[in-house]
Design an enzyme around this catalytic site. Structure first.
Site, short mmCIF file in Angstrom:
data_model
loop_
_atom_site.label_atom_id
_atom_site.label_comp_id
_atom_site.label_asym_id
_atom_site.label_seq_id
_atom_site.Cartn_x
_atom_site.Cartn_y
_atom_site.Cartn_z
CG ASP A 280 -2.05 0.73 0.66
OD1 ASP A 280 -2.17 1.56 0.51
OD2 ASP A 280 -3.45 0.75 1.51
C1 BGC Z 1 -5.11 3.38 0.50
C2 BGC Z 1 -5.39 2.43 -0.67
C3 BGC Z 1 -4.86 2.98 -2.54
C4 BGC Z 1 -4.08 3.96 -2.29
C5 BGC Z 1 -3.20 4.65 -3.59
C6 BGC Z 1 -3.76 4.05 0.06
O1 BGC Z 1 -3.74 5.05 1.04
O2 BGC Z 1 -4.77 2.95 1.47
O3 BGC Z 1 -6.15 1.92 -0.73
O4 BGC Z 1 -4.96 1.53 -3.21
O5 BGC Z 1 -3.90 4.47 -1.19
O6 BGC Z 1 -4.30 5.20 -3.75
#
Ligand code: BGC
Length: 786
Positions: A280
């Site tokens: 993530d």
């Molecule tokens: C989130 C993810 C997301 C990623 C990219 C993160 O803050 O937890 O679910 O895909 O950002 O935007």
């Protein structure tokens, strides 16, 4: 003379060098022409690091590139993988998210727009329990991904609803892993039909937003395998997502993104997963504030060594750390090459590599029809006293209350949000359906709502912009005398209760899970006035996750749980209200009487309370209905519940054998016994006999939604149960075991509405699957037992 000889030599050297250089250039393996192995062999440590570490922030989460930064190919995409032109490796693009593609709708010096369709949120999609429908939604979403030049959609999100207050439950599907897994599987298949990828997330146990980057979740191996991993397991095995996103949190002391048990032993060795894993965004950093600190990076070597192939969004410090680790041998070079292999195999099948000529013109009109229909199937009719719905009176005016009626919520915030061209409000939807709206009430609400929305937007801008967490709008105070007057002239009242939430923050107990005083007042005033005139009150819940309903549900006549139904929301609700669509959704999570009834409420968010570092999953496997049913706790609306404009009868439950030998077929007849056409969701629960470990009174093992059945018509549904479906995970044996005894196979309309059941005998213990010993606890959890 001497001079001349020298220049001939020089010339010869130059010619030789040029020939060699051209040969060398010709020999540089090119991805797609040379084998992946040859490409990897040709890579320098710097090139290797540049493919395993993402390209960085520009375009992140919808931010426009910084001043002076080059425009990214797809503005607003969350990230990508780096290009290495020397080796013929193109960049690829990754973008959010679960309710549809999230990119910036407008670009500098470009009059075109790049809006995407906002589909219903996760809870809404899952509540349809209709895997064919979800495939269709996925197909449409995937077309937008492909036609806007994106390679991978960062979705679906399938974490378990451990507790109703998780700020991201709207993105997730259920408190039950079978529902989560089956819905995710259909979603992935639908999207990947377009030859674009998905990234199932957040793997695993990302069940709270509070301190999400660092919180250490203490979970038993049984709860991990039966509850928190099972949905991923089902979806990953069935639908082969191109990529997986590891979670931020730690599990038993180890970050998910450097957790060998999770990413290698289970995912690759046991489940046979072949795609690649990305972190993530900033996964493995101890907190957002640490990201830009000099000298701080995630433990890059540990992440790669444990099977986390790509680090997102990718920081210079991480790249430097990885190059150093490659040169010093701190990172296993075989692990580096394995990760490169996985990523290159993905690049090879990506639209970017194939140079797909995307149109930037997906069929938004067709997809609006898909989302409008999908939303109606996910709506759950919680209450319909005296069959007040469907409501078809277009002659007399309707009194419409609640800010959210005028400012309908299509979806949640954060990376799960979609930049859509429009949202159809409830008022617009009702008007489109031919209803007459009380103009005086509308005239009072519109300026009030405009004002509170403007204030809320300003607040969000001051609190982190796109990443700010939404706050509920205060309800407009109602004058009881005016409402009493309106109850005389209007035919019916509709009240909308709205909730919104998003990543980075969890929901709150007061004035969020429980209604606020302003909302209670609104329900009281409207229902007293309308009931005094013998008129009915309909409540629409425009929410992403569970709220309290027990204390006020008797005050109103009908409750339609519309969820956050996507951009066509108002039209979708109107379709259900008029009866154009017969609601056929059922709850994929429990609506409790009291928040504290949830077993997880006792240790939600963790300790120390003011800044949680450790969260103990002491409820073990007793999540959702597994807890409420086993411990006999009353609910407001139970898991699996949902009413309809028609009624159904269950009959002819048959098992293909009375003794279990590893597989059995269950069949069941469902008949529409009411007056209108409709669909029913039949659920098969299994009740296990007392064995060597605790077992919930019943667990969902299969489900199916019927076709649309005309009145009087039946459908026979067939389900297949294998040993693993009946098994529980026995920690001391590191195995899924079906313990001997008499099992009950239950056909039910909800987890409490049992229609039929039959016994199934298991004569000897059956080891359904032997696995590795993983997720050792740091300390004793003292898990809840019957
Ligand atoms: C989130 C993810 C997301 C990623 C990219 C993160 O803050 O937890 O679910 O895909 O950002 O935007």
């Amino acid at each position: 003379m001497k001079k001349r000889t020298l220049s001939v030599k020089t010339l010869a050297v130059i010619i030789l060098f040029t020939v060699q250089h051209t040969r060398a250039q010709k020999k540089t393996p090119q991805l797609g022409k040379a084998s992946v192995e040859e490409v990897i062999t040709a890579m320098t440590p710097e090139e290797k690091a540049s493919l395993l570490i993402g390209p960085g922030m520009p375009g992140y989460a919808g931010l426009t590139p910084l001043e002076g930064e080059p425009d990214v190919r797809v503005l607003g995409a969350a990230g990508g993988t780096m290009a290495i032109p020397r080796l013929g490796i193109p960049e690829t693009v990754l973008a959010d998210g679960p309710a549809g593609l999230r990119i910036q709708p407008k670009r500098k010096n470009d009059s075109n727009t790049y809006y995407a369709t906002a589909f219903p949120v996760g809870t809404a999609l899952a509540s349809s329990w209709n895997t064919e429908l979800i495939k269709e939604v996925g197909k449409s979403m995937g077309e937008e991904v492909k036609e806007y030049g994106v390679d991978v959609l960062l979705a679906p999100a399938v974490n378990i609803h451990r507790n109703p207050l998780n700020g991201r439950n709207f993105e997730y599907y259920s408190e039950d892993p079978l529902v989560a897994g089956k819905i995710a599987s259909a979603y992935i298949q639908g999207i990947q039909q377009n030859d674009v990828g998905t990234s199932i997330k957040h793997f695993a146990a990302n069940n709270q937003e509070t301190n999400r980057l660092s919180v250490n979740a203490h979970i038993s191996e049984r709860a991990m395998r039966e509850i928190y991993l099972r949905g991923f397991e089902i979806a990953i095995k069935e639908s082969k997502p191109w990529t997986i996103m590891s979670a931020y949190n730690k599990i038993n002391g180890q970050y998910a993104s450097s957790n060998n048990d999770l990413l290698t032993t289970i995912l690759r060795k046991e489940w046979g997963y072949k795609g690649f894993v990305m972190t993530d965004w900033f996964g493995g950093y101890p907190g957002f504030e640490s990201i830009l600190k000099e000298g701080v990076t995630s433990d890059v070597a540990a992440q790669i060594n444990s099977g986390n192939d790509l680090l997102m969004p990718g920081m210079e410090a991480q790249k430097k750390a990885l190059i150093d680790a490659i040169n010093s041998g701190k990172v296993d070079i075989n692990a580096v090459n394995t990760s490169l292999r996985r990523i290159l195999n993905y690049v090879l099948i990506s639209p970017s590599f194939k140079n797909y000529k995307y149109s930037n013109k997906p069929d938004l009109k067709a997809h609006a029809a898909v989302t409008r229909n999908a939303a109606t199937e996910g709506m759950v009719l919680l209450k319909n006293k005296n069959s007040i719905l469907p409501y078809k009176n277009t002659e007399n005016t309707i009194a419409v209350f609640g800010d959210t009626s005028y400012n309908f919520i299509a979806g949640g915030t954060g990376s799960g949000d979609v930049n859509k061209a429009y949202t159809v409000s409830l008022i617009e939807g009702l008007t489109n359906a031919g209803f007459k709206i009380d103009q005086d009430i509308e005239a009072a609400y519109v300026p009030f709502v405009n004002d509170v929305v403007a204030k809320e937007m300003k607040r969000r801008e001051e609190h982190g912009g796109l990443l700010a967490v939404p706050q509920r709008l205060p309800e407009m105070p109602l004058d009881p005398a005016m409402i009493a007057q309106k109850a005389k002239t209007d035919a019916v009242a509709i009240i909308t209760i709205g909730r919104n939430s998003g990543e980075n923050e969890d929901r709150h107990i007061d004035n969020d899970f429980y209604l606020g005083q302003d909302e209670i007042k609104m329900i009281n005033t409207v229902s007293e006035a309308f009931h005094a005139e013998g008129k009915k009150v309909i409540v629409i819940l425009n929410i992403g996750g569970v709220i309290e309903t027990f204390s006020w549900k008797d005050k109103v006549d009908a409750i339609l749980l519309a969820w956050q139904p996507g951009q066509e929301g108002g039209n979708s609700v109107a379709d259900v209200i008029t009866g154009k669509a017969n609601p056929s959704g059922k709850l994929t999570m429990t609506f409790p009487v009291d928040y504290h009834n949830h077993a997880s409420a006792a240790n939600w968010l963790g300790v120390p309370a003011e800044n949680p570092k450790d969260v103990y999953y002491k409820e073990g496997i007793y999540v959702g209905y597994r807890y409420f049913n086993t411990f006999d706790i009353n609910t407001s609306y139970e898991f699996g519940y949902g009413d309809s404009y028609t009624s159904f009868e269950y009959s002819d439950l048959k098992l293909s054998a009375t003794d279990f030998n590893g597989e059995i077929e269950v069949s069941l007849k469902v008949t529409n016994t009411g007056k209108v056409a409709g669909k029913e969701i039949a659920q098969i629960y299994v009740s296990a006999p007392k064995g060597s470990i605790d077992k919930p009174t019943e667990e969902l093992k299969a489900f199916k939604k019927t076709q649309k059945l005309e009145p009087g018509k039946s459908e026979t549904l067939k389900f297949n149960l294998k040993a693993k479906d009946l098994a529980s995970f026995i920690d001391t044996q590191s195995a899924w075991v079906v313990e001997k005894g008499t099992y009950k196979i239950i056909a039910a309309a909800s987890s409490k509405d049992i229609k039929l059941s039959k016994d199934l005998k298991v004569s000897n213990d059956i080891v359904a699957e032997k696995v590795n010993n993983t997720f050792n606890l740091e300390n004793n959890l003292d898990e809840l037992k019957k």
